[in-house]
Design a protein around this motif. Structure first.
Motif, PDB file in Angstrom:
ATOM      1  N   VAL A   2      11.430  52.148 -34.215  1.00 49.89           N
ATOM      2  CA  VAL A   2      13.607  52.876 -34.652  1.00 49.89           C
ATOM      3  C   VAL A   2      13.747  52.085 -32.609  1.00 49.89           C
ATOM      4  O   VAL A   2      13.408  52.553 -31.795  1.00 49.89           O
ATOM      5  CB  VAL A   2      13.399  54.090 -34.303  1.00 49.89           C
ATOM      6  CG1 VAL A   2      14.614  54.874 -34.393  1.00 49.89           C
ATOM      7  CG2 VAL A   2      12.513  54.984 -35.871  1.00 49.89           C
ATOM      8  N   CYS A  50      17.129  57.837 -43.004  1.00 46.18           N
ATOM      9  CA  CYS A  50      15.917  57.818 -43.602  1.00 46.18           C
ATOM     10  C   CYS A  50      14.993  58.654 -43.554  1.00 46.18           C
ATOM     11  O   CYS A  50      14.065  58.847 -44.137  1.00 46.18           O
ATOM     12  CB  CYS A  50      15.480  56.847 -41.656  1.00 46.18           C
ATOM     13  SG  CYS A  50      15.985  57.596 -40.751  1.00 46.18           S
ATOM     14  N   SER A 103      13.578  59.503 -34.285  1.00 47.86           N
ATOM     15  CA  SER A 103      12.489  59.210 -33.635  1.00 47.86           C
ATOM     16  C   SER A 103      11.188  59.754 -34.473  1.00 47.86           C
ATOM     17  O   SER A 103      11.261  60.377 -35.698  1.00 47.86           O
ATOM     18  CB  SER A 103      12.791  60.002 -32.394  1.00 47.86           C
ATOM     19  OG  SER A 103      11.696  61.573 -32.708  1.00 47.86           O
ATOM     20  N   CYS A 158      11.671  53.455 -45.002  1.00 45.55           N
ATOM     21  CA  CYS A 158      13.133  53.957 -43.971  1.00 45.55           C
ATOM     22  C   CYS A 158      13.652  52.319 -43.604  1.00 45.55           C
ATOM     23  O   CYS A 158      14.562  52.940 -43.353  1.00 45.55           O
ATOM     24  CB  CYS A 158      12.185  54.720 -42.704  1.00 45.55           C
ATOM     25  SG  CYS A 158      11.021  53.651 -42.317  1.00 45.55           S
ATOM     26  N   ILE A 181      16.074  50.120 -38.199  1.00 41.33           N
ATOM     27  CA  ILE A 181      14.405  50.665 -37.528  1.00 41.33           C
ATOM     28  C   ILE A 181      13.435  48.653 -38.468  1.00 41.33           C
ATOM     29  O   ILE A 181      13.882  48.297 -39.468  1.00 41.33           O
ATOM     30  CB  ILE A 181      13.932  51.242 -39.303  1.00 41.33           C
ATOM     31  CG1 ILE A 181      14.253  52.769 -38.856  1.00 41.33           C
ATOM     32  CG2 ILE A 181      12.510  51.910 -39.508  1.00 41.33           C
ATOM     33  CD1 ILE A 181      14.701  53.777 -39.924  1.00 41.33           C
ATOM     34  N   CYS A 188      17.677  52.552 -44.324  1.00 41.54           N
ATOM     35  CA  CYS A 188      18.894  52.865 -42.366  1.00 41.54           C
ATOM     36  C   CYS A 188      19.802  51.708 -42.782  1.00 41.54           C
ATOM     37  O   CYS A 188      19.709  50.213 -42.885  1.00 41.54           O
ATOM     38  CB  CYS A 188      17.275  52.166 -41.784  1.00 41.54           C
ATOM     39  SG  CYS A 188      19.340  51.932 -39.784  1.00 41.54           S
ATOM     40  N   THR A 243      16.594  53.118 -30.679  1.00 38.03           N
ATOM     41  CA  THR A 243      17.506  54.578 -30.573  1.00 38.03           C
ATOM     42  C   THR A 243      18.357  54.121 -30.129  1.00 38.03           C
ATOM     43  O   THR A 243      19.339  55.175 -29.942  1.00 38.03           O
ATOM     44  CB  THR A 243      16.871  55.375 -29.963  1.00 38.03           C
ATOM     45  OG1 THR A 243      16.114  55.257 -29.068  1.00 38.03           O
ATOM     46  CG2 THR A 243      15.396  55.899 -30.317  1.00 38.03           C
ATOM     47  N   CYS A 301      20.724  53.276 -33.370  1.00 35.83           N
ATOM     48  CA  CYS A 301      20.873  54.585 -35.086  1.00 35.83           C
ATOM     49  C   CYS A 301      21.662  54.983 -34.392  1.00 35.83           C
ATOM     50  O   CYS A 301      22.153  55.791 -33.135  1.00 35.83           O
ATOM     51  CB  CYS A 301      19.139  55.568 -34.638  1.00 35.83           C
ATOM     52  SG  CYS A 301      19.388  56.793 -35.390  1.00 35.83           S
ATOM     53  N   LEU A 350      10.138  60.377 -40.028  1.00 36.63           N
ATOM     54  CA  LEU A 350      10.800  60.484 -39.051  1.00 36.63           C
ATOM     55  C   LEU A 350      11.586  61.918 -38.943  1.00 36.63           C
ATOM     56  O   LEU A 350      11.520  62.311 -39.810  1.00 36.63           O
ATOM     57  CB  LEU A 350      12.621  59.621 -39.922  1.00 36.63           C
ATOM     58  CG  LEU A 350      12.078  58.220 -39.749  1.00 36.63           C
ATOM     59  CD1 LEU A 350      12.098  57.086 -38.902  1.00 36.63           C
ATOM     60  CD2 LEU A 350      11.121  57.864 -41.214  1.00 36.63           C
TER      61      LEU A 350
END
Lengths: 290, 205
Positions: B94, B105, B124, B75, B84, B79, B96, B99, B114
């Motif tokens: 993660v 991911c 998340s 993941c 991540i 990304c 956030t 993101c 994920l």
């Protein structure tokens, strides 16, 4: 599956842009005669602007699949390991080179060598863009995508839609016709047949004909066999329209290019585009989101 | 010092009560549709002819699965914005705030760890209840299991305690990501693949 429409639009438009650039641009930039005459320069410019327009539209629509599009400025942060970062890198490179080449042609600056060099660099960047696009889906977690189906389908779509778009432009906007139109239409017909056969060959991998994907923790997607069948039917109809265009061109060349070709070639373009869009929805439908 | 936190899951002990799943949702205040830990119900088989006799060959067991905080988290490699990342003790997080919500991911992770979180419009996942673990307490899922089918600790210690099995049907090949996971199989798991066992509760997980 339908929620992936921004990715469907992005991939199909981006691949068409590359295909159009290569199929229509290669003869214009590398044939004998060069760009000394104004019509040739105009044709080159038209191809570049069409490809750039398609890429710009593809890039714009791709933002609709992001939930935080304004954070996308960091999207090149992981070029070292992420194929998604690499895809964007080559996408931007392709667009930038298209824009520079178009500017040079527009202003009449730069020699033939520079133009050809930039064309080759843009072509390489475009091919790497579609290659990265293929690689980012070739995930071990998704067996349905992790094989030759993905890159072959993507490059086939690029060449097929690129050639058909070039043929449609030629048929519609060149009243005198083009000497290259008939072989181009024949090539389109072969490419549609190739897309049809490739869909049949790879059907078992995608749960068609009763085949089942291996058990995993990835939820099944919503791809239906009806969508797959609809794509094949539309491709057959598109090939019939192409065959009609070739027949008209052969039987009445004088009349053909003027009025007789625009309709069947345009119809073929619409049908094959619908077929490719249906195929792409089926592609994304192979995998569900948890 | 812990170098790689890991989960242990005992499929033979799990009754499928889903207390772990609910404890995780409760502790992390996850809304409907977002599950950081899921309990997959794996079923298959039917009737099998042995000589002149038909005998049942039913497969039925549960797999409780969260993020496995893999040694090679695909993941994170996928990304594009490096949202991540992996802490020194192996826990994968993660960010956030970074993101972009492309959800790439989600496809890359073979454990589907994920999960899209509507509250933040980002992906998340399980964070190993890092604040509880840092305070010397167990993750919520481990604490909630009434049959002690879940355990946690340093991967090396768990391997010493429970062995080093990392794969049962229908989990992915552990070579893909190097999951920090130790398993004890259910007796049905050995024949689950040949009998076509699959996850039966997709609507739930």
């Amino acid at each position: 599956m339908l929620k992936e429409w921004p990715l469907v639009a992005f991939t199909v438009a981006g691949q068409t842009a590359l295909g159009l650039f290569l199929v229509a641009g290669l003869p214009l930039f590398f044939s004998r005669g060069g760009a000394a005459d104004a019509p040739a320069r105009g044709s080159r410019l038209a191809v570049l602007l069409a490809a750039l327009g398609l890429m710009a539209a593809a890039s714009f629509v791709s933002f609709f699949h992001l939930h935080h599009p304004f954070r996308a400025v960091r999207v090149l942060a992981n070029v070292r390991t992420s194929w998604l970062s690499r895809e964007v890198l080559f996408e931007l490179g392709f667009m930038a080179l298209l824009a520079v080449l178009a500017f040079l042609l527009w202003t009449g600056t730069g020699g033939e060598g520079l133009h050809r060099g930039l064309f080759a660099a843009a072509g390489a960047s475009g091919v790497l863009f579609v290659w990265s696009m293929s690689k980012l889906y070739m995930l071990k977690a998704v067996p349905a995508w992790d094989h030759a189906y993905t890159p072959v389908s993507f490059f086939l779509t690029a060449v097929l839609l690129g050639a058909l778009t070039a043929a449609a432009f030629s048929g519609a906007f060149r009243p005198g016709g083009s000497s290259a139109l008939k072989p181009l239409l024949a090539a389109c017909l072969v490419l549609v047949a190739a897309a049809f056969l490739w869909a049949l060959l790879t059907a078992p991998v995608h749960g068609i004909f009763g085949a089942r994907p291996p058990a995993s923790l990835t939820p099944p997607g919503g791809a239906s066999s009806a969508l797959y069948a609809a794509r094949l039917i539309v491709l057959v109809l598109g090939s019939l329209a192409l065959a009609a265009a070739i027949w008209r061109e052969s039987s009445a060349p004088a009349l053909g290019a003027k009025a007789g070709l625009a309709a069947p070639v345009g119809l073929a373009w619409v049908l094959v585009l619908i077929g490719e869009v249906l195929g792409r929805f089926h592609f994304y439908g192979q995998v569900g989101r948890p | 010092m812990v170098t790689q936190y890991a989960f242990f899951f005992d499929a033979a002990a799990c009754s499928g009560c889903k207390a772990c799943q609910v404890a995780c949702k409760d502790r992390n205040d996850l809304g409907p549709g977002t599950l950081w830990r899921r309990v997959y119900e794996v079923t298959g088989g039917g009737w099998e002819k042995k000589g002149q006799v038909w005998v049942p060959s039913v497969i039925a067991y549960n797999v409780s699965m969260a993020c496995n905080h893999c040694e090679n988290p695909v993941c994170g490699a996928a990304c594009p914005v490096k949202a991540i990342w992996k802490r020194e003790d192996g826990i994968v997080f993660v960010d956030t705030d970074l993101c972009i919500g492309c959800r790439y991911c989600e496809w890359a992770c073979p454990y589907t760890a994920l999960r899209f979180h509507a509250a933040t419009n980002t992906v998340s996942k399980c964070d190993f209840c890092y604040d509880a673990v840092d305070a010397g307490k167990p993750p919520a899922c481990v604490a909630a299991c009434p049959r002690r089918a879940l355990d946690f600790g340093d991967l090396a210690d768990l391997r010493k305690k429970y062995g080093d099995l990392r794969h049962i049907h229908p989990l992915p090949d552990p070579e893909q990501t190097g999951p920090a996971l130790v398993l004890r199989p259910h007796r049905d798991a050995a024949r689950a693949a040949e009998r076509g066992a699959e996850v039966a509760n997709w609507e739930e997980v």
